[in-house]
Write an enzyme that holds these catalytic residues in place. Structure first.
Site, PDB file in Angstrom:
ATOM      1  N   CYS A  18     -28.632  22.621  34.121  1.00  0.00           N
ATOM      2  CA  CYS A  18     -27.546  21.774  34.611  1.00  0.00           C
ATOM      3  C   CYS A  18     -27.988  20.834  35.730  1.00  0.00           C
ATOM      4  O   CYS A  18     -27.236  19.945  36.123  1.00  0.00           O
ATOM      5  CB  CYS A  18     -26.383  22.642  35.084  1.00  0.00           C
ATOM      6  SG  CYS A  18     -25.520  23.475  33.735  1.00  0.00           S
ATOM      7  N   LYS A  21     -27.865  17.053  34.933  1.00  0.00           N
ATOM      8  CA  LYS A  21     -26.603  16.354  34.718  1.00  0.00           C
ATOM      9  C   LYS A  21     -26.611  15.003  35.417  1.00  0.00           C
ATOM     10  O   LYS A  21     -27.293  14.805  36.426  1.00  0.00           O
ATOM     11  CB  LYS A  21     -25.437  17.202  35.256  1.00  0.00           C
ATOM     12  CG  LYS A  21     -25.179  18.466  34.454  1.00  0.00           C
ATOM     13  CD  LYS A  21     -24.126  19.332  35.086  1.00  0.00           C
ATOM     14  CE  LYS A  21     -22.730  18.779  34.916  1.00  0.00           C
ATOM     15  NZ  LYS A  21     -21.695  19.762  35.312  1.00  0.00           N
ATOM     16  N   ASP A  52     -11.964  18.473  34.894  1.00  0.00           N
ATOM     17  CA  ASP A  52     -11.862  19.910  34.689  1.00  0.00           C
ATOM     18  C   ASP A  52     -12.937  20.388  33.714  1.00  0.00           C
ATOM     19  O   ASP A  52     -13.690  19.586  33.157  1.00  0.00           O
ATOM     20  CB  ASP A  52     -10.466  20.273  34.174  1.00  0.00           C
ATOM     21  CG  ASP A  52      -9.940  21.569  34.786  1.00  0.00           C
ATOM     22  OD1 ASP A  52     -10.744  22.510  34.930  1.00  0.00           O
ATOM     23  OD2 ASP A  52      -8.750  21.627  35.132  1.00  0.00           O
ATOM     24  N   ASP A  70     -21.349  21.554  25.944  1.00  0.00           N
ATOM     25  CA  ASP A  70     -22.329  21.617  27.024  1.00  0.00           C
ATOM     26  C   ASP A  70     -23.716  21.864  26.428  1.00  0.00           C
ATOM     27  O   ASP A  70     -23.882  22.761  25.607  1.00  0.00           O
ATOM     28  CB  ASP A  70     -21.979  22.737  28.011  1.00  0.00           C
ATOM     29  CG  ASP A  70     -22.477  22.439  29.414  1.00  0.00           C
ATOM     30  OD1 ASP A  70     -23.676  22.111  29.549  1.00  0.00           O
ATOM     31  OD2 ASP A  70     -21.691  22.536  30.361  1.00  0.00           O
ATOM     32  N   ASP A  93     -17.140  27.320  30.219  1.00  0.00           N
ATOM     33  CA  ASP A  93     -16.080  26.322  30.402  1.00  0.00           C
ATOM     34  C   ASP A  93     -14.747  26.813  29.858  1.00  0.00           C
ATOM     35  O   ASP A  93     -13.685  26.484  30.399  1.00  0.00           O
ATOM     36  CB  ASP A  93     -16.467  25.008  29.723  1.00  0.00           C
ATOM     37  CG  ASP A  93     -17.521  24.231  30.499  1.00  0.00           C
ATOM     38  OD1 ASP A  93     -17.707  24.525  31.691  1.00  0.00           O
ATOM     39  OD2 ASP A  93     -18.160  23.354  29.896  1.00  0.00           O
ATOM     40  N   GLY A 141     -23.456  23.375  13.041  1.00  0.00           N
ATOM     41  CA  GLY A 141     -23.706  22.522  14.180  1.00  0.00           C
ATOM     42  C   GLY A 141     -24.420  21.252  13.768  1.00  0.00           C
ATOM     43  O   GLY A 141     -24.300  20.794  12.633  1.00  0.00           O
ATOM     44  N   HIS A 142     -25.212  20.713  14.678  1.00  0.00           N
ATOM     45  CA  HIS A 142     -25.905  19.457  14.420  1.00  0.00           C
ATOM     46  C   HIS A 142     -27.255  19.471  15.120  1.00  0.00           C
ATOM     47  O   HIS A 142     -27.376  19.979  16.246  1.00  0.00           O
ATOM     48  CB  HIS A 142     -25.065  18.271  14.927  1.00  0.00           C
ATOM     49  CG  HIS A 142     -25.623  16.934  14.571  1.00  0.00           C
ATOM     50  ND1 HIS A 142     -25.771  16.516  13.279  1.00  0.00           N
ATOM     51  CD2 HIS A 142     -26.095  15.934  15.347  1.00  0.00           C
ATOM     52  CE1 HIS A 142     -26.291  15.300  13.257  1.00  0.00           C
ATOM     53  NE2 HIS A 142     -26.503  14.929  14.510  1.00  0.00           N
ATOM     54  N   SER A 143     -28.272  18.917  14.467  1.00  0.00           N
ATOM     55  CA  SER A 143     -29.611  18.862  15.048  1.00  0.00           C
ATOM     56  C   SER A 143     -30.203  17.481  14.835  1.00  0.00           C
ATOM     57  O   SER A 143     -29.916  16.801  13.853  1.00  0.00           O
ATOM     58  CB  SER A 143     -30.515  19.925  14.408  1.00  0.00           C
ATOM     59  OG  SER A 143     -30.636  19.706  13.013  1.00  0.00           O
ATOM     60  N   ASP A 226     -15.924  26.607  37.207  1.00  0.00           N
ATOM     61  CA  ASP A 226     -17.205  27.291  37.286  1.00  0.00           C
ATOM     62  C   ASP A 226     -18.187  26.446  38.080  1.00  0.00           C
ATOM     63  O   ASP A 226     -18.025  25.238  38.232  1.00  0.00           O
ATOM     64  CB  ASP A 226     -17.749  27.687  35.908  1.00  0.00           C
ATOM     65  CG  ASP A 226     -18.025  26.515  34.983  1.00  0.00           C
ATOM     66  OD1 ASP A 226     -17.675  25.377  35.328  1.00  0.00           O
ATOM     67  OD2 ASP A 226     -18.602  26.744  33.912  1.00  0.00           O
TER      68      ASP A 226
END
Length: 337
Positions: A18, A21, A52, A70, A93, A141-143, A226
């Protein structure tokens, strides 16, 4: 501490976790005029207004659908652990808003020409293990092929629309509880530089915030967030500002992981931690050293919950007070020695 794996994933990314970011002030400027606030739809319970942890919309059956995404570059070298950390961080989250995760999909970017693609399987396996622990379905998902490895989840969860934990609902006179120790950014920065492994840090980052979230709801808490890339001070500033109150932190009450202060003294600190402090400094009144402030602003990965209320077994690190009251003056954040 144990030896690093043969392929050091952290060396294939400029940032890590993180801490990579986008700086909070820069992000807020970009988002300022975009649609997505509550005014755009009556059933939208939480939108872009206060940054939020996720978005929430009222759906049929008297429930709130909570959505978040995330992902980040490697924060540790071990691919399985990285997958676990990234998944726990994404699920957080949902927990930070008082929800329960229901469905997640993988988000994967991989430099196939630089890092064996077989290691991506270990990352995905780690993410799947945490989703199993959380009781959350993980499907697809996605790659993409990408110069830097990145992994995370897009997660949907459910909550009670009348009992969501929000970052704009803190009330003056309420204690502030922190559910995980700080210093993850410092130790992860050292890990990236040296390859040293910190088991306590990995255990902290892979611990779900589920129990803390449920305890907050049981205690009647209404406000929480968080602590991740913007650090304790950054996330607390956002929470206090959104709630129209000030926050007072007792620095001596804030817990840290073992080895954090020694590592900081040796120069291990992510750039994101210093950027966090620069962002909040105009709104900050401090009675501690600049070094202490950097630690309080340390960019966390999969950190704990910051709760407006008391939770058994977790330290109270301060309180929310009325804006302009006592020693807060015009400051939104006050850090006491």
């Amino acid at each position: 501490m144990t030896a690093a794996p043969t392929v050091r994933l952290t060396q294939f990314a400029a940032g890590g976790g993180c801490a990579c970011k986008v700086p909070p002030g820069e992000l807020e400027r970009v988002l300022a005029d975009l649609p997505g606030g509550r005014a755009s739809g009556g059933d939208l319970l939480v939108g872009l207004e206060n940054g939020d942890d996720g978005a929430a919309v009222r759906i049929a059956g008297g429930q709130a659908l909570i959505a978040t995404a995330d992902f980040f570059t490697p924060v540790v070298d071990d691919p399985y652990d990285w997958g676990r950390i990234a998944a726990a961080n994404a699920l957080s989250d949902i927990y930070a808003m008082g929800g329960e995760p229901v469905l997640a999909v993988n988000l994967l970017a991989w430099p196939r020409d630089k890092v064996p693609f077989e290691l991506a399987r270990e990352v995905l396996r780690g993410g799947a293990a945490v989703c199993v622990e959380a009781g959350c379905h993980l499907a697809g998902g996605h790659s993409i092929d990408d110069p830097e490895p990145k992994y995370g989840l897009a997660v949907s969860g459910l909550g009670d629309p009348d009992r969501l934990l929000r970052n704009d609902a803190a009330v003056a006179g309420t204690p502030i509880t922190l559910t995980k120790p700080l210093g993850l950014g410092v130790l992860n920065n050292r890990h990236k530089a040296t390859g040293e492994r910190f088991e306590e840090a990995v255990a902290t980052m892979t611990t779900l915030n589920r129990d803390a979230s449920r305890a907050a709801l049981a205690a009647g808490v209404r406000a929480a967030t968080d602590v991740t890339g913007f650090g304790l001070l950054g996330h607390l500033y956002k929470m206090a500002r959104a709630s129209g109150v000030a926050a007072v932190i007792d620095s001596a009450a804030v817990p840290y992981l073992d080895g954090v202060r020694a590592s900081y003294a040796e120069g291990y600190v992510p750039g994101g931690s210093r950027r966090n402090l620069e962002w909040v400094r105009p709104h900050l009144q401090a009675q501690v050293s600049a070094d202490e402030l950097v630690l309080l602003a340390d960019a966390q990965t999969s950190g704990g919950l910051l709760v407006a209320g008391e939770l058994p077994g977790h330290p109270v690190v301060g309180e929310f007070v009325a804006r302009g009251a006592g020693d807060a003056g015009e400051a939104t954040l006050v850090v006491r020695a």
